[in-house]
Design a protein around this motif. Structure first.
Motif, PDB file in Angstrom:
ATOM      1  N   ALA A  87      -1.510   2.223 -10.700  1.00  0.00           N
ATOM      2  CA  ALA A  87      -1.279   2.154  -9.252  1.00  0.00           C
ATOM      3  C   ALA A  87      -2.600   2.260  -8.491  1.00  0.00           C
ATOM      4  CB  ALA A  87      -0.316   3.255  -8.815  1.00  0.00           C
ATOM      5  N   ALA A  88      -3.479   3.161  -8.925  1.00  0.00           N
ATOM      6  CA  ALA A  88      -4.772   3.314  -8.259  1.00  0.00           C
ATOM      7  C   ALA A  88      -5.615   2.049  -8.438  1.00  0.00           C
ATOM      8  CB  ALA A  88      -5.510   4.536  -8.803  1.00  0.00           C
ATOM      9  N   HIS A  89      -5.551   1.445  -9.616  1.00  0.00           N
ATOM     10  CA  HIS A  89      -6.269   0.191  -9.864  1.00  0.00           C
ATOM     11  C   HIS A  89      -5.762  -0.903  -8.915  1.00  0.00           C
ATOM     12  CE1 HIS A  89      -8.302  -3.026 -12.040  1.00  0.00           C
ATOM     13  NE2 HIS A  89      -7.167  -3.697 -11.943  1.00  0.00           N
ATOM     14  N   SER A  90      -4.453  -0.992  -8.755  1.00  0.00           N
ATOM     15  CA  SER A  90      -3.873  -2.006  -7.862  1.00  0.00           C
ATOM     16  C   SER A  90      -4.305  -1.786  -6.418  1.00  0.00           C
ATOM     17  CB  SER A  90      -2.347  -1.991  -7.955  1.00  0.00           C
ATOM     18  OG  SER A  90      -1.929  -2.367  -9.244  1.00  0.00           O
ATOM     19  N   LEU A  91      -4.275  -0.541  -5.959  1.00  0.00           N
ATOM     20  CA  LEU A  91      -4.699  -0.257  -4.590  1.00  0.00           C
ATOM     21  C   LEU A  91      -6.189  -0.528  -4.424  1.00  0.00           C
ATOM     22  CD1 LEU A  91      -3.872   0.680  -1.777  1.00  0.00           C
ATOM     23  CD2 LEU A  91      -4.359   3.025  -2.498  1.00  0.00           C
ATOM     24  N   LYS A  92      -6.973  -0.211  -5.431  1.00  0.00           N
ATOM     25  CA  LYS A  92      -8.416  -0.485  -5.392  1.00  0.00           C
ATOM     26  C   LYS A  92      -8.670  -1.980  -5.210  1.00  0.00           C
ATOM     27  CE  LYS A  92     -10.604  -1.128  -9.140  1.00  0.00           C
ATOM     28  NZ  LYS A  92     -11.182  -1.011 -10.484  1.00  0.00           N
ATOM     29  N   SER A  93      -8.004  -2.784  -6.003  1.00  0.00           N
ATOM     30  CA  SER A  93      -8.201  -4.233  -5.938  1.00  0.00           C
ATOM     31  C   SER A  93      -7.726  -4.806  -4.611  1.00  0.00           C
ATOM     32  CB  SER A  93      -7.460  -4.914  -7.091  1.00  0.00           C
ATOM     33  OG  SER A  93      -7.955  -4.462  -8.327  1.00  0.00           O
ATOM     34  N   MET A  94      -6.549  -4.374  -4.163  1.00  0.00           N
ATOM     35  CA  MET A  94      -6.008  -4.857  -2.901  1.00  0.00           C
ATOM     36  C   MET A  94      -6.930  -4.468  -1.746  1.00  0.00           C
ATOM     37  SD  MET A  94      -2.240  -4.187  -1.226  1.00  0.00           S
ATOM     38  CE  MET A  94      -2.533  -2.478  -0.795  1.00  0.00           C
ATOM     39  N   SER A  95      -7.410  -3.242  -1.752  1.00  0.00           N
ATOM     40  CA  SER A  95      -8.280  -2.748  -0.688  1.00  0.00           C
ATOM     41  C   SER A  95      -9.594  -3.520  -0.647  1.00  0.00           C
ATOM     42  CB  SER A  95      -8.555  -1.262  -0.878  1.00  0.00           C
ATOM     43  OG  SER A  95      -7.358  -0.538  -0.867  1.00  0.00           O
TER      44      SER A  95
ATOM     45  N   GLY B 213       0.819  -1.210   0.000  1.00  0.00           N
ATOM     46  CA  GLY B 213       0.000   0.000   0.000  1.00  0.00           C
ATOM     47  C   GLY B 213       0.849   1.254   0.000  1.00  0.00           C
ATOM     48  N   MET B 214       1.892   1.279   0.831  1.00  0.00           N
ATOM     49  CA  MET B 214       2.776   2.447   0.869  1.00  0.00           C
ATOM     50  C   MET B 214       3.501   2.623  -0.458  1.00  0.00           C
ATOM     51  SD  MET B 214       2.096   3.854   3.694  1.00  0.00           S
ATOM     52  CE  MET B 214       3.173   5.189   3.287  1.00  0.00           C
ATOM     53  N   ASN B 215       3.925   1.528  -1.061  1.00  0.00           N
ATOM     54  CA  ASN B 215       4.583   1.617  -2.367  1.00  0.00           C
ATOM     55  C   ASN B 215       3.635   2.178  -3.424  1.00  0.00           C
ATOM     56  OD1 ASN B 215       7.025   0.626  -1.419  1.00  0.00           O
ATOM     57  ND2 ASN B 215       6.556  -1.482  -1.964  1.00  0.00           N
ATOM     58  N   LEU B 216       2.384   1.746  -3.394  1.00  0.00           N
ATOM     59  CA  LEU B 216       1.403   2.252  -4.360  1.00  0.00           C
ATOM     60  C   LEU B 216       1.110   3.728  -4.128  1.00  0.00           C
ATOM     61  CD1 LEU B 216      -0.966  -0.837  -4.455  1.00  0.00           C
ATOM     62  CD2 LEU B 216       0.449   0.016  -6.350  1.00  0.00           C
ATOM     63  N   LEU B 217       1.022   4.142  -2.863  1.00  0.00           N
ATOM     64  CA  LEU B 217       0.828   5.564  -2.568  1.00  0.00           C
ATOM     65  C   LEU B 217       1.996   6.391  -3.111  1.00  0.00           C
ATOM     66  CD1 LEU B 217      -0.563   5.319   1.065  1.00  0.00           C
ATOM     67  CD2 LEU B 217      -1.820   6.103  -0.946  1.00  0.00           C
ATOM     68  N   ASP B 218       3.214   5.887  -2.934  1.00  0.00           N
ATOM     69  CA  ASP B 218       4.387   6.591  -3.462  1.00  0.00           C
ATOM     70  C   ASP B 218       4.349   6.660  -4.990  1.00  0.00           C
ATOM     71  OD1 ASP B 218       5.494   7.197  -0.995  1.00  0.00           O
ATOM     72  OD2 ASP B 218       6.791   5.432  -0.959  1.00  0.00           O
ATOM     73  N   THR B 219       3.955   5.548  -5.621  1.00  0.00           N
ATOM     74  CA  THR B 219       3.858   5.514  -7.081  1.00  0.00           C
ATOM     75  C   THR B 219       2.819   6.517  -7.580  1.00  0.00           C
ATOM     76  OG1 THR B 219       4.536   3.191  -7.160  1.00  0.00           O
ATOM     77  CG2 THR B 219       3.325   4.040  -9.076  1.00  0.00           C
ATOM     78  N   MET B 220       1.682   6.588  -6.894  1.00  0.00           N
ATOM     79  CA  MET B 220       0.645   7.544  -7.300  1.00  0.00           C
ATOM     80  C   MET B 220       1.108   8.978  -7.097  1.00  0.00           C
ATOM     81  SD  MET B 220      -2.957   5.734  -6.187  1.00  0.00           S
ATOM     82  CE  MET B 220      -2.468   5.176  -4.565  1.00  0.00           C
ATOM     83  N   ARG B 221       1.793   9.230  -5.992  1.00  0.00           N
ATOM     84  CA  ARG B 221       2.309  10.580  -5.749  1.00  0.00           C
ATOM     85  C   ARG B 221       3.279  10.983  -6.869  1.00  0.00           C
ATOM     86  NH1 ARG B 221       2.743  13.841  -1.338  1.00  0.00           N
ATOM     87  NH2 ARG B 221       2.158  12.196   0.097  1.00  0.00           N
ATOM     88  N   GLN B 222       4.181  10.079  -7.227  1.00  0.00           N
ATOM     89  CA  GLN B 222       5.145  10.360  -8.286  1.00  0.00           C
ATOM     90  C   GLN B 222       4.441  10.554  -9.627  1.00  0.00           C
ATOM     91  OE1 GLN B 222       8.333  10.943  -7.570  1.00  0.00           O
ATOM     92  NE2 GLN B 222       8.653  11.544  -9.693  1.00  0.00           N
ATOM     93  N   ALA B 223       3.433   9.737  -9.896  1.00  0.00           N
ATOM     94  CA  ALA B 223       2.686   9.861 -11.153  1.00  0.00           C
ATOM     95  C   ALA B 223       2.003  11.227 -11.248  1.00  0.00           C
ATOM     96  CB  ALA B 223       1.652   8.739 -11.266  1.00  0.00           C
ATOM     97  N   ILE B 224       1.496  11.704 -10.134  1.00  0.00           N
ATOM     98  CA  ILE B 224       0.841  13.019 -10.137  1.00  0.00           C
ATOM     99  C   ILE B 224       1.873  14.111 -10.386  1.00  0.00           C
ATOM    100  CG2 ILE B 224      -0.362  14.700  -8.680  1.00  0.00           C
ATOM    101  CD1 ILE B 224      -1.831  12.232  -7.429  1.00  0.00           C
ATOM    102  N   VAL B 225       3.022  14.013  -9.725  1.00  0.00           N
ATOM    103  CA  VAL B 225       4.089  15.003  -9.910  1.00  0.00           C
ATOM    104  C   VAL B 225       4.534  15.041 -11.373  1.00  0.00           C
ATOM    105  CG1 VAL B 225       6.514  15.489  -9.362  1.00  0.00           C
ATOM    106  CG2 VAL B 225       4.911  14.946  -7.526  1.00  0.00           C
ATOM    107  N   GLU B 226       4.634  13.858 -11.996  1.00  0.00           N
ATOM    108  CA  GLU B 226       5.092  13.757 -13.377  1.00  0.00           C
ATOM    109  C   GLU B 226       3.954  13.881 -14.391  1.00  0.00           C
ATOM    110  OE1 GLU B 226       7.111   9.986 -13.443  1.00  0.00           O
ATOM    111  OE2 GLU B 226       8.772  10.740 -12.203  1.00  0.00           O
ATOM    112  N   ASN B 227       2.719  14.072 -13.903  1.00  0.00           N
ATOM    113  CA  ASN B 227       1.544  14.132 -14.762  1.00  0.00           C
ATOM    114  C   ASN B 227       1.450  12.896 -15.659  1.00  0.00           C
ATOM    115  OD1 ASN B 227      -0.840  15.501 -15.398  1.00  0.00           O
ATOM    116  ND2 ASN B 227       0.059  16.351 -17.266  1.00  0.00           N
ATOM    117  N   ASN B 228       1.697  11.729 -15.067  1.00  0.00           N
ATOM    118  CA  ASN B 228       1.705  10.459 -15.784  1.00  0.00           C
ATOM    119  C   ASN B 228       0.392   9.726 -15.490  1.00  0.00           C
ATOM    120  OD1 ASN B 228       2.080   7.794 -16.628  1.00  0.00           O
ATOM    121  ND2 ASN B 228       4.272   7.822 -16.156  1.00  0.00           N
ATOM    122  N   ALA B 229      -0.606   9.974 -16.321  1.00  0.00           N
ATOM    123  CA  ALA B 229      -1.944   9.424 -16.100  1.00  0.00           C
ATOM    124  C   ALA B 229      -1.955   7.898 -16.146  1.00  0.00           C
ATOM    125  CB  ALA B 229      -2.912   9.989 -17.137  1.00  0.00           C
ATOM    126  N   GLY B 230      -1.176   7.301 -17.025  1.00  0.00           N
ATOM    127  CA  GLY B 230      -1.144   5.839 -17.139  1.00  0.00           C
ATOM    128  C   GLY B 230      -0.615   5.179 -15.876  1.00  0.00           C
TER     129      GLY B 230
END
Length: 159
Positions: free
Chosen positions: A81-89, A59-76
């Motif tokens: 990452a959000a899909h993975s956290l959704k499924s895991m949750s 979960g922490m790794n996915l949060l970090d990945t999403m934070r980085q994706a937002i900083v880089e404006n990387n929608a994919g």
């Protein structure tokens, strides 16, 4: 310790109302349906310990990945990452966390990332509540790790 430090990054705002730790980390307050988790764990204590560690770490790794994706404006990357956290949750019965993650996944899918940082803050706060509730509920005899997270949860704004 490492989890507690990492969780500190995702605490959006000081708490507005006074809540006790117990009230904040009750399964229902964290949006948990433990019947889902109980079905897959079968009460096996080692399995529970392993899966809680995996949930926290991944979960922490996915949060970090999403934070980085937002900083880089990387929608994919955000979508994946959000899909993975959704499924895991959802697998853990953390339905509110899954729902928030689905919203961020849809933002990534559409490429419209305006407000994604605010949604990620909500997800981070909810992740803290879920992790604390899972640890307190599933490992009540071993509350040291849960106590540290619960203290951090007290800093999350509940609106």
């Amino acid at each position: 310790e490492e989890l507690e430090r990492a969780l500190q990054k995702y605490q959006p705002a000081p708490i507005v109302e006074s809540h006790t730790d117990a009230a904040v980390v009750e399964p229902e307050a964290a949006g948990l349906d433990l019947s889902i988790f109980n079905q897959i764990s079968g009460g096996d204590e080692q399995f529970i310990a392993d899966i809680l560690e995996t949930f926290s770490r991944d979960g922490m790794n996915l949060l970090d990945t999403m934070r980085q994706a937002i900083v880089e404006n990387n929608a994919g990357s955000l979508r994946l990452a959000a899909h993975s956290l959704k499924s895991m949750s959802a697998g853990f019965g953390a339905l509110r966390l899954a729902d928030l993650s689905r919203g961020l996944e849809m933002m990534g899918q559409s490429g419209e990332m305006t407000g994604a940082g605010e949604v990620l803050d909500q997800i981070g706060g909810e992740f803290c509540r879920v992790a604390a509730a899972l640890k307190r509920t599933l490992k009540p005899g071993r509350s040291e790790a849960g106590d540290g997270i619960a203290e951090g949860v007290g800093q999350i704004s509940i609106e």
